[in-house]
Design an enzyme around this catalytic site. Structure first.
Site: not given
Ligand code: UD1
Ligand code: CA
Length: 494
Positions: A20, A24, A166, A181, A398, A416
C-alpha cells in the site's frame, strides 16, 4: 537445540501485506519503512512473526518497492518480496502472495505491514487458538475505545464471526461495534486460495478486500473464528504521523516498563527513549533526556544522562556519561564522559579514562587512566595509559588531503594548547610545553618546546597608548615600584 529446531513450524508461511501507498503519511518514504523504536514498521511485523519459524516468508511490495526490497535485503534476507503491480486491495495482495506460495499447504499467517505493536506472544496465541478450534480462518480482533476507520467484526446471535465490514461500507449499527479487525489472520492455504478467487470489488473503495473471505467461508459452512487480543494496543495500525508518534510512545513505554522490571532506574520515562535493539543491564540509571539507539549496550552500574544520546555505543560497568552525544563509541568500565562531550565513531576509551567538557573525539583510543579533560579535538589518535592531555589541545589530523595518526605514549603530559601535527609520535613519559606546535617526533622523556621565545617591549603602552586606562594603570605600577613603602594597593588583608 532450540525449540525451533526440534518442533514443527507453527505455520507453513508468513505473508506480510506491504504494497500500500500509505497516502496519509504524506511521505516520499513508503509507509512500512517509517521507524519507531529504531526499527521500521515492517521490521516490527516481521519480528512478531519470527518465532513461528515459518519455512517461507513473503512480503507483498508495490508502492516504493525498490526501497522496501532494499530494506528487506538488509533486515530479513530470507524474506521473499513479491510484487503486486497494481494496488487493487488487500485481498488482491493476499492472492498475489499465495500465487508465489503455490506449493504451501496448511496454516498461513497474514499480517498488515503497518502494525508495529504486535507482539510475538499475541501471534503465537492466535495460531494456537486457530489450531485448537480446527478453524480454516481465524481473525485477530480487539475491543477498542475508538474504532474509527477500522473494519468491524460482525458476530451472529451465537457469537460466531459472520463478517468483517469496513467502516465505509458499514451500517450505523455496524459502526457502533467496538470489536475491530486487526488485519492479522491465520488461514488454511487451500481454503484461502479458494475463497480469495471469489472476492469482488463491489464496495465503497472499489477494492478487493481480504476481509471478504470471512463472509465467503462462513457461507460455505467453513469454521471461522476470532481471537481477541489481550492488549488492544497490539493491533493498532499506523496510518499517519500522529499515529506514528502514538505507536512510538506506546512501544517506548512498554520497553521502559520491561527495563524497570529488570532493575534499571529510569528517572523520567516520558523523556527517555530506548530502541528495541538496545540492551541495558540492571542497576543502570538513565537520567532524564536520555536516548539510547541502535546497538547500544549499557553495563551494570553505569549512569547515563541527563540529556545524552548514545547511538551504537558500548558503555562499561559504572561508567558515567553526562550531557553528551556519542556515536559508535566504546566507553570502558568506570570511564567518565562529559559534560558536553562529542564522541564519534572509532572512539575507544579504556578503563577509568576520562573525556571532559567540550572535547570531540574520532578514531581515538584513550588508554587506561588517561585524561582529556577540557576543550580538545582528538582525531585519529592513540593515547597510552596515564597520560594527560592539557586543555585546548588539538590533534591536527588533516592536511587538507589525507588524515594522519598521532601516537602519544604512556604517562605523557601534553601542555595546554598544544597542536600535535600528525603524523607525529610523542614518546613515553615525554612532556610538551604549553602552546607548542609539535611537528616532529618527541623522544621518550623529553620536554618538547616548540613556540617562539617571549619578548617584552618595555614602556610600549605608556608610549603608544598614552592616556588610556591601561597606561594609567602601568604608570601607577611603576610609581609603586619606585617607592614600595608608600604603596597602599599592595596591603594584605588584616
Ligand atoms: C485493513 C482492513 C481492516 C482492518 C485494518 C487494520 C481490509 C480491507 N481492511 O484496513 O478491516 O481493521 O486493516 O489496520 O483489509 N495492501 C497491499 N495491497 C493493496 C492494498 C493494501 O499490500 O492493494 C496492504 C497495505 O500495505 C497494508 C494492508 O494491506 O499493510 C492493509 O491495507 P490498508 O489499505 O492499510 O487497509 P486499512 O484500510 O487499514
Ligand atoms: Ca492500514
Amino acid at each position: 537445540m532450540t525449540p525451533q529446531e526440534t518442533s514443527e513450524p507453527a505455520v507453513a508461511a508468513v505473508v506480510v501485506l506491504a504494497a500500500g501507498q500509505g497516502t496519509r503519511m504524506r511521505s516520499a518514504t513508503p509507509k512500512v519503512l517509517h521507524a519507531i523504536g529504531g526499527r521500521s514498521l515492517l521490521g516490527h511485523v516481521l519480528a512478531a512473526a519470527e518465532p513461528l519459524a515459518a519455512a517461507a516468508t513473503v512480503v507483498v511490495v508495490g508502492a516504493g518497492r525498490e526501497a522496501v526490497e532494499e530494506h528487506l535485503r538488509e533486515i530479513a534476507p530470507a524474506a521473499v518480496p513479491v510484487v503486486q503491480e497494481e494496488q487493487l486491495g488487500s485481498g488482491h495482495a493476499a492472492a498475489v502472495a499465495l500465487s508465489a506460495l503455490s506449493d504451501i499447504e496448511g496454516p498461513v499467517l497474514l499480517l498488515n505491514g503497518d502494525a508495529p505493536l504486535l507482539r510475538a506472544t499475541t501471534v503465537i496465541d492466535l495460531v494456537a487458538a486457530h489450531k485448537r478450534a480446527g478453524s480454516l480462518l481465524t481473525v485477530l480482533t480487539a475491543e477498542v475505545d475508538d474504532p474509527t476507520g477500522l473494519g468491524r467484526v460482525v458476530r451472529g446471535a451465537d457469537g460466531g464471526v459472520q463478517a468483517i465490514v469496513e467502516e465505509r461500507d458499514a451500517t450505523d449499527a455496524q459502526r457502533a461495534i467496538r470489536e475491530i479487525n486487526a488485519g492479522v489472520y491465520v488461514a488454511d492455504a487451500a481454503a484461502l486460495r479458494r475463497s480469495l478467487a471469489g472476492v469482488g470489488s463491489a464496495n465503497a473503495q472499489g477494492e478487493q478486500y481480504l476481509t471478504d473471505v470471512v463472509v465467503l467461508l462462513v457461507a460455505d459452512g467453513a469454521p471461522v473464528g476470532a481471537f481477541v487480543a489481550g492488549d488492544p494496543d497490539d493491533v493498532l495500525g499506523c496510518n499517519d504521523r500522529r499515529e506514528l508518534a502514538d505507536r512510538g510512545r506506546t512501544l517506548n513505554e512498554r520497553l521502559l516498563d520491561g527495563l524497570m522490571r529488570a532493575g534499571v532506574t529510569v528517572v523520567d520515562p516520558s523523556t527517555t527513549w530506548v530502541d528495541v535493539t538496545v540492551t541495558v543491564a540492571p542497576d543502570v540509571v538513565l537520567e532524564p533526556g536520555t536516548q539510547l539507539k541502535g546497538t547500544t549496550s549499557v553495563a551494570a552500574g553505569a549512569v547515563v544522562g541527563p540529556d545524552t544520546t548514545l547511538a551504537d555505543c558500548r558503555v562499561g560497568e559504572e561508567a558515567t556519561v553526562l550531557r553528551s552525544h556519542c556515536l559508535g563509541a566504546d566507553i570502558g568500565p568506570r570511564v567518565s564522559v562529559g559534560p558536553f562531550s562529542y564522541l564519534r565513531p572509532g572512539t575507544r576509551l579504556a578503563t577509568r579514562s576520562r573525556v571532559g567538557a567540550f572535547v570531540e573525539t574520532k578514531n581515538a583510543e584513550v588508554g587506561e587512566d588517561s585524561k582529556v579533560p577540557h576543550l580538545s579535538y582528538v582525531g585519529d589518535a592513540t593515547i597510552g595509559t596515564g597520560a594527560n592531555i592539557g586543555a585546548a589541545t588539538v590533534f591536527v589530523n588533516y592536511d587538507g588531503v589525507a588524515k594522519h595518526r598521532t601516537t602519544v605514549g604512556d604517562h605523557v603530559r601534553i601542555g595546554s594548547d598544544t597542536m600535535l601535527v600528525a603524523p607525529v609520535t610523542v614518546g613515553d613519559g615525554a612532556y610538551t610545553a604549553a602552546g607548542s606546535v609539535i611537528t616532529s617526533d618527541v623522544p621518550p622523556g623529553a620536554m618538547a618546546v616548540a613556540r617562539s621565545p617571549q619578548r617584552n617591549v618595555a614602556g610600549w603602552v605608556r608610549r603608544r597608548r598614552s592616556g588610556s586606562p591601561a597606561a594609567r594603570a602601568a604608570e601607577a605600577a611603576e610609581r609603586r615600584a619606585e617607592s614600595p613603602a608608600g604603596d597602599p594597593g599592595h596591603d594584605t588583608d588584616e
